[in-house]
Design an enzyme around this catalytic site. Structure first.
Site, short mmCIF file in Angstrom:
data_model
loop_
_atom_site.label_atom_id
_atom_site.label_comp_id
_atom_site.label_asym_id
_atom_site.label_seq_id
_atom_site.Cartn_x
_atom_site.Cartn_y
_atom_site.Cartn_z
N HIS A 195 0.79 -1.06 0.13
CA HIS A 195 0.12 0.13 0.06
C HIS A 195 0.74 1.22 0.01
N SER A 233 1.79 -0.23 -5.61
CA SER A 233 0.87 -0.57 -4.53
C SER A 233 0.05 -1.84 -4.50
N SER A 257 -5.82 1.77 -2.38
CA SER A 257 -5.08 2.14 -1.06
C SER A 257 -3.93 3.41 -0.95
N ASP A 288 3.06 -7.57 -0.12
CA ASP A 288 1.89 -7.43 0.84
C ASP A 288 0.73 -8.29 0.00
N GLU A 305 4.27 -9.26 3.98
CA GLU A 305 3.48 -8.87 5.08
C GLU A 305 2.57 -9.38 5.75
N ASN A 353 4.68 -11.42 8.58
CA ASN A 353 3.44 -11.29 9.43
C ASN A 353 3.34 -11.92 10.65
N LYS A 392 4.93 -7.65 14.74
CA LYS A 392 4.07 -7.07 13.53
C LYS A 392 2.55 -7.31 13.90
N ASP A 410 -0.40 -4.93 14.50
CA ASP A 410 -1.41 -4.46 13.46
C ASP A 410 -2.81 -4.93 14.01
N ASN A 411 -2.75 -6.24 14.37
CA ASN A 411 -4.16 -6.68 14.86
C ASN A 411 -4.82 -6.12 16.17
N CYS A 450 -5.61 -1.92 15.38
CA CYS A 450 -7.53 -1.79 15.47
C CYS A 450 -7.94 -1.09 16.65
N HIS A 469 -12.30 -9.60 8.25
CA HIS A 469 -11.81 -10.19 7.09
C HIS A 469 -12.19 -9.15 5.67
N HIS A 526 -3.86 1.98 9.87
CA HIS A 526 -2.78 2.13 11.09
C HIS A 526 -2.15 3.41 11.25
N SER A 529 5.78 -2.96 12.03
CA SER A 529 5.72 -3.89 11.03
C SER A 529 6.79 -3.52 10.02
N GLN A 576 10.05 -5.67 8.23
CA GLN A 576 10.26 -5.88 6.96
C GLN A 576 11.83 -5.47 6.50
N1 NAD Z 1 -8.73 -4.15 9.66
C1 NAD Z 1 -7.34 -4.20 9.76
O1 NAD Z 1 -6.40 -3.49 9.98
C2 NAD Z 1 -6.90 -5.72 10.39
C3 NAD Z 1 -5.59 -5.75 10.91
C4 NAD Z 1 -5.43 -7.04 11.37
C5 NAD Z 1 -6.16 -8.12 11.21
N2 NAD Z 1 -7.24 -8.14 10.37
C6 NAD Z 1 -8.29 -9.07 10.21
O2 NAD Z 1 -9.26 -9.28 11.35
C7 NAD Z 1 -9.64 -10.78 11.61
C8 NAD Z 1 -9.39 -11.35 12.95
O3 NAD Z 1 -7.96 -11.18 13.18
P1 NAD Z 1 -7.50 -11.73 14.37
O4 NAD Z 1 -5.97 -11.64 14.58
O5 NAD Z 1 -8.05 -11.22 15.56
O6 NAD Z 1 -7.90 -13.26 14.40
P2 NAD Z 1 -8.24 -14.40 15.53
O7 NAD Z 1 -8.23 -15.65 14.84
O8 NAD Z 1 -7.15 -14.15 16.34
O9 NAD Z 1 -9.52 -13.94 15.95
C9 NAD Z 1 -10.60 -14.42 15.51
C10 NAD Z 1 -11.57 -14.71 16.53
O10 NAD Z 1 -13.04 -14.99 15.90
C11 NAD Z 1 -13.67 -16.03 16.36
N3 NAD Z 1 -14.74 -16.22 15.53
C12 NAD Z 1 -14.55 -17.04 14.33
N4 NAD Z 1 -15.82 -17.21 13.68
C13 NAD Z 1 -16.66 -16.60 14.36
C14 NAD Z 1 -18.08 -16.34 14.66
N5 NAD Z 1 -18.89 -16.75 13.43
N6 NAD Z 1 -18.53 -15.61 15.34
C15 NAD Z 1 -17.97 -15.24 16.47
N7 NAD Z 1 -16.40 -15.53 16.76
C16 NAD Z 1 -15.89 -15.98 15.86
C17 NAD Z 1 -12.52 -17.04 16.34
O11 NAD Z 1 -12.64 -17.80 17.33
C18 NAD Z 1 -11.26 -16.21 16.86
O12 NAD Z 1 -10.99 -16.17 18.41
C19 NAD Z 1 -8.64 -11.55 10.27
O13 NAD Z 1 -9.53 -11.50 9.26
C20 NAD Z 1 -7.66 -10.48 10.10
O14 NAD Z 1 -6.82 -10.64 8.86
C21 NAD Z 1 -7.67 -6.76 9.98
O1 9W4 Z 2 -6.59 -1.39 1.84
C1 9W4 Z 2 -6.10 -0.51 2.28
N1 9W4 Z 2 -6.47 0.69 2.08
C2 9W4 Z 2 -7.76 1.24 1.65
C3 9W4 Z 2 -7.84 2.26 1.33
C4 9W4 Z 2 -9.13 2.89 0.87
C5 9W4 Z 2 -9.75 1.96 0.27
N2 9W4 Z 2 -11.01 2.38 -0.28
C6 9W4 Z 2 -11.70 1.19 -0.86
N3 9W4 Z 2 -12.99 1.21 -1.52
C7 9W4 Z 2 -13.54 -0.01 -1.98
C8 9W4 Z 2 -14.61 0.33 -3.27
O2 9W4 Z 2 -15.22 1.35 -3.03
C9 9W4 Z 2 -14.24 2.68 -3.20
C10 9W4 Z 2 -13.52 2.43 -1.90
S1 9W4 Z 2 -10.81 -0.28 -0.55
C11 9W4 Z 2 -9.66 0.56 0.13
C12 9W4 Z 2 -8.39 0.00 1.03
C13 9W4 Z 2 -4.81 -0.36 3.38
C14 9W4 Z 2 -4.59 -1.64 4.01
C15 9W4 Z 2 -3.28 -1.66 4.77
C16 9W4 Z 2 -2.50 -0.58 5.32
C17 9W4 Z 2 -1.21 -0.46 5.64
N4 9W4 Z 2 -1.15 0.79 6.29
C18 9W4 Z 2 -1.69 1.52 7.01
O3 9W4 Z 2 -2.60 0.94 7.73
C19 9W4 Z 2 -1.04 3.03 7.26
N5 9W4 Z 2 -0.13 2.75 6.49
C20 9W4 Z 2 -0.07 1.49 5.83
O4 9W4 Z 2 0.61 1.41 4.86
C21 9W4 Z 2 -2.94 0.70 4.50
C22 9W4 Z 2 -4.00 0.43 3.44
#
Ligand code: NAD
Ligand code: 9W4
Length: 476
Positions: A52, A75, A80, A137, A199, A224, A229, A233-234, A238, A344, A397, A405, A409
């Site tokens: 990204h 990217s 992104s 990534d 990543e 990852n 990392k 990230d997680n 978040c 997800h 993030h 992270s 890398q």
């Molecule tokens: N948005 C972001 O920036 C970001 C960052 C990191 C990870 N993620 C994503 O977030 C998701 C979760 O990551 P994580 O590290 O917490 O994973 P994890 O596996 O540690 O946690 C997921 C939890 O959800 C539970 N689960 C599964 N199905 C379920 C259901 N139907 N109802 C209730 N609970 C359920 C599992 O038991 C598990 O404990 C992953 O897809 C990961 O890729 C997103």
């Molecule tokens: O995916 C990322 N970003 C992103 C931004 C806008 C966006 N808009 C979308 N749409 C969907 C269809 O309709 C239109 C709009 S999808 C989408 C995705 C993304 C992931 C990790 C890092 C890692 N990261 C940070 O978190 C901070 N610096 C980084 O490098 C970045 C972006």
């Protein structure tokens, strides 16, 4: 033609200002620049990146070049790219929009799929051959090299009509053109690559699949699964960006409200803590008794979504699973309940099922914020069309999280470049002592004073004074 393609070079000055701010919040990367300024461990490295193109990534790119590397970048997501960051990278710290003197970058927000793969190819196509390292990534750069070589060896690229997805069709189209123009292009590129650092979970999964099939062409470091990392990230990323997204999207007062977090893994733990911190009453849903017990011990009610769907004000999915919130759930929600996904990428919330409801109507309030009205007149607010709300409604993030992270890398790139003999083809994680090193790089900035083990204590614990301090299976 110039060796970059970005949306608007005039954005470079704004990008440079944000990069300078981010540098202060990325002590891991800035410390590595200082530590290796003299020895230039990446001298001779030719790194192609597919990640990204954000402000934080710009700091990573300029860290790699400051350690001696040459870099080309694309990217890994069509939406992104932050255009001002891409412009600043192309212009460089000492260039101007009239005379760019930065890194070849091929990225802009809103690329078509065809343009996306063309950018990836350009990042892999060096003036005199190819990269000797990939920083990936999601695995698209690694995929293109593997597919290109496969088709050159087979002597033909499969017809576009054989593609099973739009993405695959675009890859076949691109490779047919590139192999026609330069028949041994990808054989040459593949031969020059010493390794890849990956990543994310998705990209790591693809690497293990290639390795299991005996098709992996070069060693890979799974960044990852470094603790510094994924925990960042997680959990911490978040924890920060969930309310950033909700606030920018709705500006709803979270205090006093009832919030449901589906999933209590690292992401769910960060989200629950974040909303509790805002004064919400947080209910957790879980399928795993251990995570459910953890949630209960952390003081959260743990319920089934069906039993609480009519009383909550905010719903967030963080499971990594699909269809966790269904259309039937959404039909039962309170008027103006807020629904978002941070787990997800795009299927934790059943958006297709929502759209199929007879009489449903969608009213877009502003980008990434939709009000859906049910036939009975009540509405819900869905963020980012069910995609990751911290990216769609916020800026992903914060820099400090990405510093962890990206320090992983950078160290992984140095490993592959300077110790090739230690990495025969396979998939590796960084040794724990390097994971600990990333943590060390971030302590001063937070005023942390680490306690030193005495020799006696170290031998009592059976660990070296300088680490690693934990067994490989230790869960932080
Ligand atoms: N948005 C972001 O920036 C970001 C960052 C990191 C990870 N993620 C994503 O977030 C998701 C979760 O990551 P994580 O590290 O917490 O994973 P994890 O596996 O540690 O946690 C997921 C939890 O959800 C539970 N689960 C599964 N199905 C379920 C259901 N139907 N109802 C209730 N609970 C359920 C599992 O038991 C598990 O404990 C992953 O897809 C990961 O890729 C997103
Ligand atoms: O995916 C990322 N970003 C992103 C931004 C806008 C966006 N808009 C979308 N749409 C969907 C269809 O309709 C239109 C709009 S999808 C989408 C995705 C993304 C992931 C990790 C890092 C890692 N990261 C940070 O978190 C901070 N610096 C980084 O490098 C970045 C972006």
């Amino acid at each position: 033609n110039e060796d970059f393609k970005v949306a608007d070079l005039s954005l470079a000055e704004f990008g440079r200002k944000e990069i300078q701010l981010a540098e202060h919040e990325m002590p891991g990367l800035m410390s590595l620049r200082a530590e290796y300024a003299e020895s230039q461990p990446l001298a001779g490295a030719r790194i192609t990146g597919s990640l990204h193109m954000t402000v934080q990534t710009a700091v990573l790119i300029e860290t790699l070049t400051s350690l001696g590397a040459q870099v080309r970048w694309a990217s890994c997501n069509i939406f992104s790219t932050q255009d001002h960051a891409a412009a600043a990278v192309a212009v460089g710290p000492n260039g101007t929009p009239e005379k760019p003197a930065g890194v070849p970058v091929f990225a802009w927000k809103g690329e078509s799929l065809e343009e996306y793969w063309q950018c990836t190819e350009r990042a892999l196509t060096w003036p005199d051959g190819g990269p000797n390292l990939i920083l990936d990534d999601g695995g698209d750069a690694t995929l293109l090299v593997h597919k290109g070589l496969e088709f050159e060896k087979a002597g033909a690229v499969p017809a576009v009509e054989t593609a099973e997805s739009e993405e695959e069709a675009e890859i076949l189209k691109l490779l047919a053109a590139s192999v026609a123009a330069q028949p041994q292009k990808w054989t040459g590129i593949a031969a020059g690559i010493k390794g890849v650092t990956e990543e994310t979970t998705t990209g790591v999964h693809r690497l293990y699949q290639l390795a299991e099939r005996g098709e992996l062409l070069f060693p890979a470091i799974n960044v990852n699964d470094s603790v510094t990392k994924s925990k960042f990230d997680n959990k911490y990323g978040c924890r920060h960006s969930l309310i950033d997204g909700i606030n920018r999207a709705t500006d709803v007062l979270i205090g006093g409200k009832t919030a449901v977090i589906c999933g209590y893994g690292d992401v769910g733990k960060g989200c629950a803590e974040s909303l509790r911190g805002q004064g919400a009453r947080v209910i957790v849903t879980e399928i795993d008794p251990i995570n459910a017990l953890q949630a209960a011990m952390d003081g959260y009610q743990v319920a089934r979504l069906d039993d609480v769907v009519e009383q909550a004000d905010i719903f967030v999915t963080a499971t990594g699973n699909f269809h966790v919130i269904t259309a039937a759930h959404m039909a039962r929600m309170k008027h103006q309940a807020i629904v978002g996904n941070i787990g997800h990428f795009d299927n934790e919330i059943d958006m297709a099922g929502l759209m199929k409801i007879d009489g449903i109507s969608r009213n877009n309030i502003k980008p990434q914020v939709d009000v859906w009205e049910f036939p009975d007149g009540h509405t819900i607010i869905v963020l980012s069309e069910g995609r990751l709300l911290n990216l769609g409604n916020a800026t992903g993030h914060p820099s400090f999280v990405m510093s962890n992270s990206f320090a992983n890398q950078t160290i992984a790139q140095i490993e592959l470049h300077t110790k090739p003999a230690e990495y025969p083809i396979g998939v590796y994680r960084l040794p724990k002592v390097l994971d600990e090193k990333v943590a060390r790089l971030h302590l001063d900035a937070l005023g942390v004073k680490l306690t030193e083990l005495s020799e006696q204590q170290a031998s009592y614990l059976g660990v070296p004074v300088e680490g690693p301090y934990k067994a490989d299976h230790y869960r932080y």
